[in-house]
Structure formats: C-alpha cells, structure tokens
Write an enzyme that holds these catalytic residues in place. Structure first.
Site, PDB file in Angstrom:
ATOM      1  N   HIS A   8       0.038   6.687   6.224  1.00 21.05           N
ATOM      2  CA  HIS A   8       0.788   6.968   4.897  1.00 21.05           C
ATOM      3  C   HIS A   8       1.876   8.189   5.121  1.00 21.05           C
ATOM      4  O   HIS A   8       2.734   8.000   4.768  1.00 21.05           O
ATOM      5  CB  HIS A   8      -0.093   6.828   3.830  1.00 21.05           C
ATOM      6  CG  HIS A   8       0.699   7.477   2.475  1.00 21.05           C
ATOM      7  ND1 HIS A   8       0.889   6.462   1.609  1.00 21.05           N
ATOM      8  CD2 HIS A   8       0.923   8.570   1.952  1.00 21.05           C
ATOM      9  CE1 HIS A   8       1.470   6.972   0.491  1.00 21.05           C
ATOM     10  NE2 HIS A   8       1.413   8.345   0.671  1.00 21.05           N
ATOM     11  N   GLU A   9       1.145   9.357   5.298  1.00 20.06           N
ATOM     12  CA  GLU A   9       1.933  10.719   5.622  1.00 20.06           C
ATOM     13  C   GLU A   9       2.822  10.530   6.854  1.00 20.06           C
ATOM     14  O   GLU A   9       3.849  11.273   6.622  1.00 20.06           O
ATOM     15  CB  GLU A   9       0.927  11.795   5.916  1.00 20.06           C
ATOM     16  CG  GLU A   9      -0.230  11.999   4.538  1.00 20.06           C
ATOM     17  CD  GLU A   9       0.480  12.218   2.960  1.00 20.06           C
ATOM     18  OE1 GLU A   9       1.783  12.812   3.093  1.00 20.06           O
ATOM     19  OE2 GLU A   9      -0.015  11.731   2.374  1.00 20.06           O
TER      20      GLU A   9
END
Length: 446
Positions: A8-9
């Site tokens: 995600h990051e």
C-alpha cells in the site's frame, strides 16, 4: 498484514518519486524506529522499520507549508505544488493494493492447481435448492443469473461465488445439472431474489441449500474416547444407512449424527449399517451430546466424510491474468455494494470484520494450504484497496475529494474546513473500528 501495508505505502512512494515529489520517510509499523537507512538513489529518503508490529505505516512527503530546505536545485517539489500529479500519488496506493490482490489471484489461477469438483451435495432440508429439485450428486455444468449470460462452472468454489454474488444482488439464478461431468444439463431455477440477505453467513448459505461439495459418507480418523471408538467403528467404513434411512453423502451423514441428541441433551442410540471391506456390518452408535449455540447436537469423535473430489485446473498466462483481473473487479464491486447497503440499512453491520477475524481466518486458511492462504490475502488486499478509496477525509479517497474540489473551484479547502473534515473522518473511522472489533469478539466468543 505487514506485506499488504508495505505494498500500500509503496504505491504512494513510487508514484511520488516518479512525479518529482520529495519523499522524506517511508515507514512501516509503529512507535520508535528499529531499523533505519537512507537509499543511495534518493539520499534524503529514510526507510524505517519500527518496533511495534501493527497494521500501519506511512509515507511522509515534503509539504509546501514546510521549509523548502533540502530541495536539490528544483529537481524535487512539494506535495501540494501541483494537484494533478498529487491526485495520482494518492490514488496509486489503493490501485497498488487492488493490483497486488489481482496478482495473487491470477498467480494462483495462472499456474496449475487443484480445485473442488463442481458436484453438489444433498441440499439442506427446506432450502431453495431442495425446492428446486436438486437431490445431490449432480454436476453443475452451467450457471446464469437473471441479468447475465450463461457460462460454464469450473469448480465448486466458482459455483459458491456466483451464488453469493447473485443472492447479494437480489438476482435469480438458473443452474444446469447433469449426472456426469460431460452430460447434458437440465435447467433448474433458484429464486434467490426471495431471500432477505442481511449477512453473508452460514444461515444465508443454508437458506440457499448448497453448502459443500459432494463427499462420500466415509469415516476417517477415529478419536480415542469418542462414541465411534466405543461402538467399534473403523476408519474407512462406508455408512449405508442410519435407522433405516439411506445416507447419500458426507453432508447427510453429519446432519444425521447431529440429530443423535434429544432437545434436552439426552443421547439417542442409532442403528448403523456400514460397508467394511466386502461385507456389511450392523453397529449400534450412541452420539455424545454437546451444546452448540444453545442447541444440543450429537458427536461421535471421528472425521466424517471423505475429502471432496478434486479436479486439476490449468490456465495459461493470459487466461490467468484475465481471470485474476475479472475476479478482482468482482470482489471490489461486491465490497463497495455491501458497504453501500450497510450505510442505507439494507445489510447488517455484522458484515464488518476487524483484525481479530482477519488473524483467525489467516490461521485457518494457512492450515489448509498455500493456495487458500494466498487467495485469502488477495481478498483482504482488494478490500483494503476499496476501503482506502472511500471519500472519508482521513483516507486516500478523502484526499482525492480535496483535489476534486480544488480542480472544480480553483481553490483549496480552507484550513478550518480541513480540520472539521479531518475530525469527522476520524470519528467515522473510530465508529467503524469499534463495530468491527465488537463483531470480532462476538464471533470468537460464540
């Protein structure tokens, strides 16, 4: 979860760098830094792994409200200096989340693997499947919803997924049943639109009546100290009848064993006929009563039912990619629809699950093998991607709404409204987390 959060990051990070935004820190987990290092290619970006394992992490980028010290001759810019690339940076994370889920799904489908055969077990008494004339042991050849085209059914998991989609969408379904895998199917109709679906749980599938694939009524491992051991039953016994009633499959055998306890918990003796080798043996079995959710059921202390029939599934790379993308879209759209139905009260808030349920099912799927575990991770990944696109101020979708407002009006959201929206978003998220945690505890405690 650490892997999913990292993906995600990383979506934020990669697109930020590609758009020329200065990334100050890429951090996974919480609290104090355990490991920190700077990348050679981007000296000012610090990569950090924190001490406390948690479902969290962040990418800190240079903001235009901060000091511009550290910008290298204009090569790097701040996150708020232009809105169009910034929207791409924010959207990259949910897209990466869903894409990673798609990669896992088509990675499993694209290689060779084994799937449960599409043979239906004996349906639950009084269910839609029984009323439609399904007896059990039939092959489900094709399926068609009232709003779609007929298509072939590849496995029992495929059948269950289609039934779930149709029931939650309020669509009827037609199944083509045959007596063999290559037989000519006869259509039967399931009026799924009659179901008042509030929660996708076991009761929901019992109303449909198709719960498990067909399994032979064979006994597996016999536990010491159980009713099966006391009665002299042996592993490999094929159960033909109980109290004169024929046993069609493993699902039927489980239900008949469960009926071996009276309403007040008294044990009820049963007369079993089992095939053992070349002969037939008559055995008296008295299941031992146990209470489950306030109801007394019988247990015999043995593995009941042979493993379901499995078929080998092989897909090429392109077909695997296509199937993975289609399934990712279906899961994303179904997740979004269920969230919308919960908001307007058409679906139960019990559908919300939190970290305890995720951990519980992660352990269960891991014990079933690599393929179920990876597919579970894919489902969680896609769900997280959809959640992050919701228009809540503290989520990525909320930041996209800020950029949309800026693009339409030509001005950014004021600091006062930004603070108000942030507080409202935090309050909504805390409420959702509280409901999810309550549901987790309720499920685990029965």
């Amino acid at each position: 979860m650490g892997l999913l959060i990292t993906v995600h990051e990383y979506g934020h990070y990669r697109v930020a760098v590609a758009c020329g935004v200065k990334v100050l820190r890429f951090s996974i987990w919480l609290w104090q830094a355990l490991i920190a290092m700077a990348a050679e290619a981007v000296p000012a970006t610090e990569f950090v792994l924190c001490v406390l394992p948690h479902q969290g992490g962040y990418v800190r980028m240079l903001d235009e409200r901060e000091s511009v010290m550290g910008l290298q001759s204009g090569i790097w810019r701040s996150i708020r200096s232009r809105s169009d690339p910034d929207a791409a940076i924010v959207a990259a994370s949910p897209i990466a989340q869903s894409a990673s889920g798609s990669c896992v799904v088509f990675g499993e489908l694209g290689r060779c693997g084994r799937a449960q055969g599409h043979i239906s077990a004996v349906p639950v008494a009084g269910s839609l499947a029984e009323s439609a004339g399904i007896h059990g042991g039939e092959w489900v050849i094709r399926a068609q919803t009232s709003e779609g085209d007929a298509s072939s059914v590849g496995s029992f998991e495929d059948l269950r997924w289609r039934l779930t989609q149709a029931a939650l969408s309020g669509e009827d379904m037609t199944l083509w049943l045959a007596q063999s895998e290559n037989g000519h199917g006869q259509p039967v109709s399931l009026p799924l639109s009659q179901l008042d679906v509030q929660e996708a749980n076991l009761a929901f599938y019992r109303k449909i009546g198709i719960i498990a694939p067909w399994m032979a009524p064979v006994l597996g491992d016999i536990m010491d100290g159980g009713a099966a051991k006391a009665a002299g039953l042996m592993a490999g016994d094929l159960v033909l009848s109980i109290d004169g009633k024929s046993v069609a499959d493993g699902q039927t055998l489980r239900r008949m064993i469960a009926s071996g306890a009276g309403p007040s918990g008294e044990p009820l003796s049963q007369r079993w006929l089992v095939r053992r080798g070349d002969g037939v043996v008559s055995v008296n079995v008295t299941p031992r009563p146990e209470q489950l959710d306030g109801t007394w059921i019988g247990r015999i202390g043995a593995y009941v039912g042979a493993p379901p029939a499995m078929t080998m599934v092989r897909h090429g790379i392109l077909d695997g990619v296509h199937r993975g993308v289609v399934r990712t879209w279906e899961v994303s759209w179904l997740t979004l629809k269920m969230m919308g139905r919960m908001v307007i009260g058409q679906a139960s808030l019990k559908n919300l699950s939190g970290p305890l349920t995720i951990a519980d099912y992660a352990g269960k799927t891991a014990s079933m093998g690599l393929t179920p575990y990876l597919i579970f991770l894919a489902l969680i990944s896609v769900s997280l991607g959809v959640l992050n696109l919701l228009p809540l101020p503290v989520l990525d979708g909320g930041h996209l709404m800020y950029y949309l407002w800026e693009g339409v009006t030509g001005r950014s959201v004021s600091a006062i409204w930004m603070e108000r929206l942030q507080r409202g978003g935090v309050a909504i998220l805390l409420a959702m987390m509280s409901v999810a945690l309550f549901n987790d505890v309720a499920r685990l405690t029965g």
